[in-house]
Design a protein around this motif. Structure first.
Motif, PDB file in Angstrom:
ATOM      1  N   ARG A 624      52.262  28.761  26.923  1.00  0.00           N
ATOM      2  CA  ARG A 624      53.158  28.229  27.950  1.00  0.00           C
ATOM      3  C   ARG A 624      53.524  29.312  28.968  1.00  0.00           C
ATOM      4  NH1 ARG A 624      56.919  23.767  24.657  1.00  0.00           N
ATOM      5  NH2 ARG A 624      55.131  22.715  23.717  1.00  0.00           N
ATOM      6  N   LEU A 625      53.649  30.537  28.499  1.00  0.00           N
ATOM      7  CA  LEU A 625      53.880  31.662  29.407  1.00  0.00           C
ATOM      8  C   LEU A 625      52.717  31.799  30.380  1.00  0.00           C
ATOM      9  CD1 LEU A 625      55.471  34.240  30.217  1.00  0.00           C
ATOM     10  CD2 LEU A 625      54.194  35.436  28.427  1.00  0.00           C
ATOM     11  N   SER A 626      51.507  31.668  29.867  1.00  0.00           N
ATOM     12  CA  SER A 626      50.302  31.776  30.701  1.00  0.00           C
ATOM     13  C   SER A 626      50.256  30.692  31.768  1.00  0.00           C
ATOM     14  CB  SER A 626      49.057  31.695  29.815  1.00  0.00           C
ATOM     15  OG  SER A 626      47.886  31.604  30.595  1.00  0.00           O
ATOM     16  N   ASP A 627      50.773  29.502  31.413  1.00  0.00           N
ATOM     17  CA  ASP A 627      50.710  28.378  32.350  1.00  0.00           C
ATOM     18  C   ASP A 627      51.802  28.420  33.414  1.00  0.00           C
ATOM     19  OD1 ASP A 627      48.540  27.408  30.989  1.00  0.00           O
ATOM     20  OD2 ASP A 627      49.675  25.987  29.776  1.00  0.00           O
ATOM     21  N   GLY A 693      44.002   5.271  27.905  1.00  0.00           N
ATOM     22  CA  GLY A 693      42.681   5.781  27.547  1.00  0.00           C
ATOM     23  C   GLY A 693      42.763   7.223  27.111  1.00  0.00           C
ATOM     24  N   TYR A 694      43.526   7.450  26.054  1.00  0.00           N
ATOM     25  CA  TYR A 694      43.819   8.809  25.615  1.00  0.00           C
ATOM     26  C   TYR A 694      42.560   9.640  25.383  1.00  0.00           C
ATOM     27  CZ  TYR A 694      45.440  12.722  22.814  1.00  0.00           C
ATOM     28  OH  TYR A 694      45.694  13.975  22.339  1.00  0.00           O
ATOM     29  N   THR A 695      42.563  10.820  25.936  1.00  0.00           N
ATOM     30  CA  THR A 695      41.497  11.797  25.711  1.00  0.00           C
ATOM     31  C   THR A 695      42.147  13.099  25.253  1.00  0.00           C
ATOM     32  OG1 THR A 695      40.161  10.840  27.480  1.00  0.00           O
ATOM     33  CG2 THR A 695      39.586  13.063  26.747  1.00  0.00           C
ATOM     34  N   PRO A 696      41.735  13.649  24.125  1.00  0.00           N
ATOM     35  CA  PRO A 696      42.361  14.886  23.652  1.00  0.00           C
ATOM     36  C   PRO A 696      42.122  16.022  24.641  1.00  0.00           C
ATOM     37  CG  PRO A 696      40.403  14.385  22.353  1.00  0.00           C
ATOM     38  CD  PRO A 696      40.663  13.180  23.207  1.00  0.00           C
ATOM     39  N   PRO A 697      43.061  16.961  24.723  1.00  0.00           N
ATOM     40  CA  PRO A 697      42.879  18.101  25.632  1.00  0.00           C
ATOM     41  C   PRO A 697      41.736  18.997  25.165  1.00  0.00           C
ATOM     42  CG  PRO A 697      44.783  18.453  24.221  1.00  0.00           C
ATOM     43  CD  PRO A 697      44.324  17.047  23.961  1.00  0.00           C
ATOM     44  N   ALA A 698      41.206  19.777  26.085  1.00  0.00           N
ATOM     45  CA  ALA A 698      40.140  20.724  25.760  1.00  0.00           C
ATOM     46  C   ALA A 698      40.727  21.951  25.073  1.00  0.00           C
ATOM     47  CB  ALA A 698      39.403  21.145  27.028  1.00  0.00           C
ATOM     48  N   HIS A 699      40.011  22.516  24.139  1.00  0.00           N
ATOM     49  CA  HIS A 699      40.456  23.735  23.466  1.00  0.00           C
ATOM     50  C   HIS A 699      40.621  24.846  24.508  1.00  0.00           C
ATOM     51  CE1 HIS A 699      40.069  22.719  19.119  1.00  0.00           C
ATOM     52  NE2 HIS A 699      39.335  21.736  19.629  1.00  0.00           N
ATOM     53  N   ARG A 700      41.703  25.585  24.390  1.00  0.00           N
ATOM     54  CA  ARG A 700      42.043  26.573  25.389  1.00  0.00           C
ATOM     55  C   ARG A 700      41.352  27.911  25.124  1.00  0.00           C
ATOM     56  NH1 ARG A 700      46.792  25.515  28.284  1.00  0.00           N
ATOM     57  NH2 ARG A 700      46.191  27.375  29.459  1.00  0.00           N
ATOM     58  N   LYS A 701      40.652  28.378  26.147  1.00  0.00           N
ATOM     59  CA  LYS A 701      40.077  29.724  26.111  1.00  0.00           C
ATOM     60  C   LYS A 701      40.464  30.505  27.359  1.00  0.00           C
ATOM     61  CE  LYS A 701      36.089  28.198  23.374  1.00  0.00           C
ATOM     62  NZ  LYS A 701      34.598  28.082  23.310  1.00  0.00           N
ATOM     63  N   ASP A 702      41.457  29.964  28.064  1.00  0.00           N
ATOM     64  CA  ASP A 702      41.845  30.514  29.360  1.00  0.00           C
ATOM     65  C   ASP A 702      43.297  30.991  29.372  1.00  0.00           C
ATOM     66  OD1 ASP A 702      42.997  28.033  29.048  1.00  0.00           O
ATOM     67  OD2 ASP A 702      42.700  27.424  31.136  1.00  0.00           O
ATOM     68  N   ILE A 703      43.748  31.517  28.257  1.00  0.00           N
ATOM     69  CA  ILE A 703      45.146  31.938  28.141  1.00  0.00           C
ATOM     70  C   ILE A 703      45.264  33.373  28.645  1.00  0.00           C
ATOM     71  CG2 ILE A 703      47.089  32.235  26.571  1.00  0.00           C
ATOM     72  CD1 ILE A 703      45.339  30.300  24.679  1.00  0.00           C
ATOM     73  N   ARG A 704      46.067  33.551  29.653  1.00  0.00           N
ATOM     74  CA  ARG A 704      46.198  34.872  30.271  1.00  0.00           C
ATOM     75  C   ARG A 704      47.292  35.665  29.565  1.00  0.00           C
ATOM     76  NH1 ARG A 704      48.712  37.375  34.880  1.00  0.00           N
ATOM     77  NH2 ARG A 704      47.258  38.723  36.019  1.00  0.00           N
ATOM     78  N   VAL A 705      46.911  36.739  28.916  1.00  0.00           N
ATOM     79  CA  VAL A 705      47.881  37.629  28.266  1.00  0.00           C
ATOM     80  C   VAL A 705      47.987  38.904  29.074  1.00  0.00           C
ATOM     81  CG1 VAL A 705      47.605  36.678  25.953  1.00  0.00           C
ATOM     82  CG2 VAL A 705      46.076  38.512  26.724  1.00  0.00           C
ATOM     83  N   LEU A 706      49.140  39.563  28.996  1.00  0.00           N
ATOM     84  CA  LEU A 706      49.434  40.665  29.910  1.00  0.00           C
ATOM     85  C   LEU A 706      49.084  42.036  29.368  1.00  0.00           C
ATOM     86  CD1 LEU A 706      52.858  39.400  31.292  1.00  0.00           C
ATOM     87  CD2 LEU A 706      50.557  39.062  32.231  1.00  0.00           C
ATOM     88  N   GLY A 707      48.770  42.113  28.059  1.00  0.00           N
ATOM     89  CA  GLY A 707      48.355  43.400  27.498  1.00  0.00           C
ATOM     90  C   GLY A 707      49.463  44.436  27.501  1.00  0.00           C
ATOM     91  N   MET A 752      41.937  37.126  29.668  1.00  0.00           N
ATOM     92  CA  MET A 752      41.868  35.746  29.202  1.00  0.00           C
ATOM     93  C   MET A 752      41.431  35.728  27.741  1.00  0.00           C
ATOM     94  SD  MET A 752      42.764  33.810  31.715  1.00  0.00           S
ATOM     95  CE  MET A 752      42.855  33.738  33.513  1.00  0.00           C
ATOM     96  N   VAL A 753      42.197  35.027  26.899  1.00  0.00           N
ATOM     97  CA  VAL A 753      41.860  34.931  25.477  1.00  0.00           C
ATOM     98  C   VAL A 753      41.934  33.472  25.036  1.00  0.00           C
ATOM     99  CG1 VAL A 753      42.730  37.255  24.998  1.00  0.00           C
ATOM    100  CG2 VAL A 753      44.249  35.275  24.713  1.00  0.00           C
ATOM    101  N   SER A 754      41.473  33.225  23.815  1.00  0.00           N
ATOM    102  CA  SER A 754      41.479  31.862  23.280  1.00  0.00           C
ATOM    103  C   SER A 754      42.695  31.636  22.388  1.00  0.00           C
ATOM    104  CB  SER A 754      40.203  31.610  22.472  1.00  0.00           C
ATOM    105  OG  SER A 754      40.217  32.403  21.285  1.00  0.00           O
ATOM    106  N   GLU A 755      42.948  30.372  22.074  1.00  0.00           N
ATOM    107  CA  GLU A 755      44.033  30.054  21.144  1.00  0.00           C
ATOM    108  C   GLU A 755      43.756  30.663  19.774  1.00  0.00           C
ATOM    109  OE1 GLU A 755      46.231  25.998  21.587  1.00  0.00           O
ATOM    110  OE2 GLU A 755      44.166  25.648  22.198  1.00  0.00           O
TER     111      GLU A 755
END
Length: 791
Positions: A624-627, A693-707, A752-755
């Motif tokens: 959520r921070l990344s978003d 027409g529910y569609t599940p979200p895509a797996h996240r690999k675009d999470i921006r972490v600040l290091g 960018m990292v994954s869940e």
């Protein structure tokens, strides 16, 4: 008539008026709060002229527990005074008078109201006992048609009872509107009451307290014994009898009891309302309870330690509070079902059993004889006592649990008389006051001698009613119920609805079934709390035994289950109420949608036991921070805010505050005021997602972490707090683990990292903290006494 309440006027800003104003503000209504002008106030000094109302509102907003869901909601309240602003009530859709409990003063205020109110506007008087019909003398027909009594219970935000008391002149349209509005929008259990002394809730509730006081006089039982017997073990609040009286105030109890003794001369139990001598002496001494810091109980600090003292009713001296044990209570601890537990306690042969037989048999007889005096339908008595006094089941529901025919015989051997209609009901072959048919709860209607559905509940989905016939799968800790239209519901049955292996099994089974043959899944329950979090005792046991592989498996399984909630092929909606802590919060954070009851206290509290959230909560906050906005200082400020929310174990004081803390999502999650409508609304939201027409979200690999820039911020902040002696060295260690996960680790640049990357880091940090002696000490402190240890 189609009514909309956009603005209300509250006339009187005392303890009740200011808090009723806050509760209307809670639901988004504009409020005009008025009170008297101070004596000799200058005509042109608005600040002085509004001093009484402003001071009262300020005191209410500072009180604990807070009457307001969110501080900013107080901006919906405008203050004024009776002299300068009474004309402004013409802009209001509902005017309610909440001045002092004196008929002459109430009538004076209502005379002024009639000068300025717009015809057709609803008017009500909030009172706990003044006859409503006396207030309409001399009023116009339009006034009488739109006037009725309202009785909010104190504190209005938290106690669910709202009694609606019409007069003979009140229009049915006004009655129907207030009954629905109170339930749907104010979140109350609205009960239609007759204009009789103390109405319904206080008539039965105060009788219950007074007959216990008379029993104490006769038997010499102590205040500690009574409170041990009249608390959660029988489905009553923890404050039981004497602590409740301390909170309410002995002066208030005496006022109501004396009023009933004087105004209900034909009541067969009139003598029960005679205030015992020890109460009169306490009032004379100004030992009024919480408001004077001593009543039946008091706290004293001796040698730096707080000690609790209880009043000896024989000597009126305070003595150290004693721990109480009864053999029957020890046996009752093994029985989870409340109704079965009460039945066992009433049958007990010890001192406790004698007490229970006396108080329940008297209560049953008294309640039966109040029909039709205070209510025509028995369910109104149960609803009023449950909502007004916090009982889990009311008198007639309790009577059902004990068996009506056999209990009637036992009651009458004590000399108490049950109402004739009960004998007639049994003679006709009807042996219960309630029954469930087709998922709906029916009550015995005395006038027609048939069972009828409780009015207003037709659209409610209540699990207690449908579970027996619509459960499609269960284990010992969960149930999966078909709630119709292709939607399943999963509920937990553990202590405080904590999450362990069987709950995880239940979640996965529910998703399996829903993905195969249904359209969606709701996770909700009707327990006292939605969920107090993961089974900490299990974690402690594994950690002490150093079964780290098993612990790693359990955490991984929890994480995978949360991710399954997020990525299942059907929509998953969660409906929390009351406490949703730790793992319960993490579950909500992974749902497609949360439909939260307004009184939801949501938070990640793992820091208090020396851990970080390990079921996806730390990961989810990082996502959520990344978003959020990604812009230099704003980014770091957001990181600091999220970091402190977990690090300080912040819990929302309402569902609305949970949005500010980041536990709920603006524009996606919603809040419901009525607890009875919670599951119904959750089901509708789940259906809406499926219909879209529910569609599940895509797996996240675009999470921006600040290091490192965020990691350094976390490390410096923790060490600064340590230097200031605000936290311990172990707190620093936990903070560093938390910062390491939320920053994505030792990375030189934002990345960018994954869940899964974050989940693995989260799990490793959680496991490493489980090896720490000081963490185990913290967990043990919570398990042994419920106290947070800051070692």
């Amino acid at each position: 008539m189609n009514r909309t309440i956009k603005k209300v006027a509250i006339l009187g800003s005392g303890v009740m008026g200011s808090r009723i104003a806050c509760h209307f503000a809670n639901i988004g209504v504009e409020v005009l709060l008025l009170d008297i002008v101070p004596k000799d106030a200058p005509a042109n000094d608005k600040k002085i002229r509004n001093k009484i109302v402003n001071d009262a509102l300020e005191a209410a907003l500072k009180s604990n527990p807070s009457p307001i869901y969110k501080k900013s909601f107080a901006n919906r309240i405008t203050t004024g005074n009776f002299e300068d602003n009474m004309k402004d009530i013409a802009t209001c859709n509902w005017i309610t008078e909440v001045v002092i409990e004196r008929l002459d003063i109430k009538k004076q205020v209502l005379t002024e109201v009639e000068k300025y109110r717009k015809p057709g506007t609803i008017i009500s008087s909030n009172t706990s006992g003044i006859p409503i019909h006396l207030m309409t003398e001399g009023r116009s027909d339009d006034f009488k048609k739109h006037f009725c009594g309202t009785h909010f219970f104190n504190p209005p935000r938290y106690l669910r009872l709202l009694e609606i008391i019409p007069t003979a002149d009140t229009s049915q349209e006004v009655i129907d509107f207030l009954m629905l509005y109170g339930e749907k929008f104010l979140g109350k259990t609205t009960v239609l009451a007759k204009d009789t002394p103390a109405f319904i809730g206080n008539r039965i509730g105060v009788y219950s307290i007074m007959q216990i006081l008379q029993y104490v006089v006769q038997t010499g039982m102590t205040v500690e014994e009574v409170d041990k017997l009249t608390g959660p073990v029988i489905g009553h609040p923890k404050s039981a009898t004497f602590r409740t009286t301390d909170v309410v105030g002995l002066d208030t109890l005496v006022l109501v009891a004396n009023g009933l003794a004087a105004n209900a001369p034909n009541d067969e139990e009139n003598a029960t309302f005679k205030v015992p001598d020890f109460i009169n002496k306490m009032v004379e001494n100004k030992w009024l309870g919480s408001k004077t810091n001593q009543g039946f109980f008091k706290k004293e600090t001796i040698n730096g330690k707080q000690d609790f003292f209880a009043l000896d009713l024989k000597t009126l001296e305070y003595k150290p509070s004693q721990k109480i044990k009864f053999a029957s209570l020890d046996a009752a601890k093994l029985i989870d079902d409340l109704r079965s537990r009460i039945k066992m306690l009433v049958a007990a042969k010890d001192k406790a059993g004698d007490f229970y037989r006396s108080i329940f048999y008297s209560l049953f007889a008294y309640s039966s004889n109040r029909i039709p005096e205070i209510a025509d339908e028995l369910y109104k008595i149960d609803d009023a006592v449950k909502a007004g006094f916090g009982w889990e089941i009311g008198p007639f529901e309790t009577w059902d649990a004990l068996g009506v025919p056999e209990t009637v015989m036992a009651i009458e051997t004590t000399g108490k008389k049950v109402a004739q209609w009960v004998h007639d009901m049994i003679a006709a072959g009807n042996t219960t006051f309630y029954k469930v048919e087709n998922g709906k709860k029916l009550y015995y209607d005395i006038s027609s001698k048939t069972y009828k559905i409780i009015p207003g509940t037709e659209s409610f989905i209540l699990l207690d009613n449908i579970r027996p016939t619509h459960t499609i799968w269960k284990n010992s800790r969960t149930s999966i119920t078909d709630i119709g239209d292709g939607i399943l519901n999963l509920e937990f049955h553990t202590k405080m609805n904590s999450i362990g292996g069987e709950v995880i099994e239940g979640i996965n089974k529910a998703i399996d079934l829903a993905e195969k043959d249904y359209r969606g899944l709701v996770i909700s329950n009707e327990g006292e709390n939605f969920s107090a979090g993961a089974n900490v005792a299990m974690i402690f046991m594994m950690a002490v035994e150093q079964e780290y592989d098993e612990l790693d498996f359990a955490i991984r399984q929890f994480q995978n289950t949360m991710m399954r909630i997020r990525y299942s092929s059907i929509p998953v909606v969660l409906a929390p109420h009351n406490m949703a802590l730790g793992g319960g919060c993490e579950m909500c954070m992974h749902a497609d949608k949360v439909v939260a009851h307004a009184e939801s206290y949501i938070g990640l509290v793992e820091f208090g036991v020396g851990l970080i959230p390990g079921g996806g909560g730390t990961k989810e906050f990082t996502v959520r921070l990344s978003d959020e906005l990604q812009d230099g200082d704003i980014e770091l400020n957001n990181f600091r805010s999220r970091f402190l929310t977990i690090g300080q174990a912040k819990v929302s004081t309402s569902a609305y505050e949970a949005f500010d803390l980041g536990y709920l999502r603006q524009g996606k999650d919603i809040v419901v005021m009525s607890l009875n409508r919670l599951l119904t609304e959750a089901k509708e939201q789940c259906l809406a997602l499926a219909d879209e027409g529910y569609t599940p979200p895509a797996h996240r690999k675009d999470i921006r972490v600040l290091g490192n820039q965020a990691l350094g911020l976390g490390y410096v902040g923790a060490n600064t707090m340590l230097s200031g002696h605000y936290i311990s060295e172990h707190d620093v260690k936990i903070s560093q683990k938390l910062a390491f996960v939320m920053s994505g680790g030792d990375l030189s640049n934002p990345t960018m990292v994954s869940e899964q990357y974050l989940l693995d880091m989260e799990r490793e940090a959680f496991l490493s903290l489980c090896t720490e002696k000081k963490t185990l000490e913290r967990i043990q402190s919570i398990l042994n006494g419920g106290k947070v240890l800051r070692n």
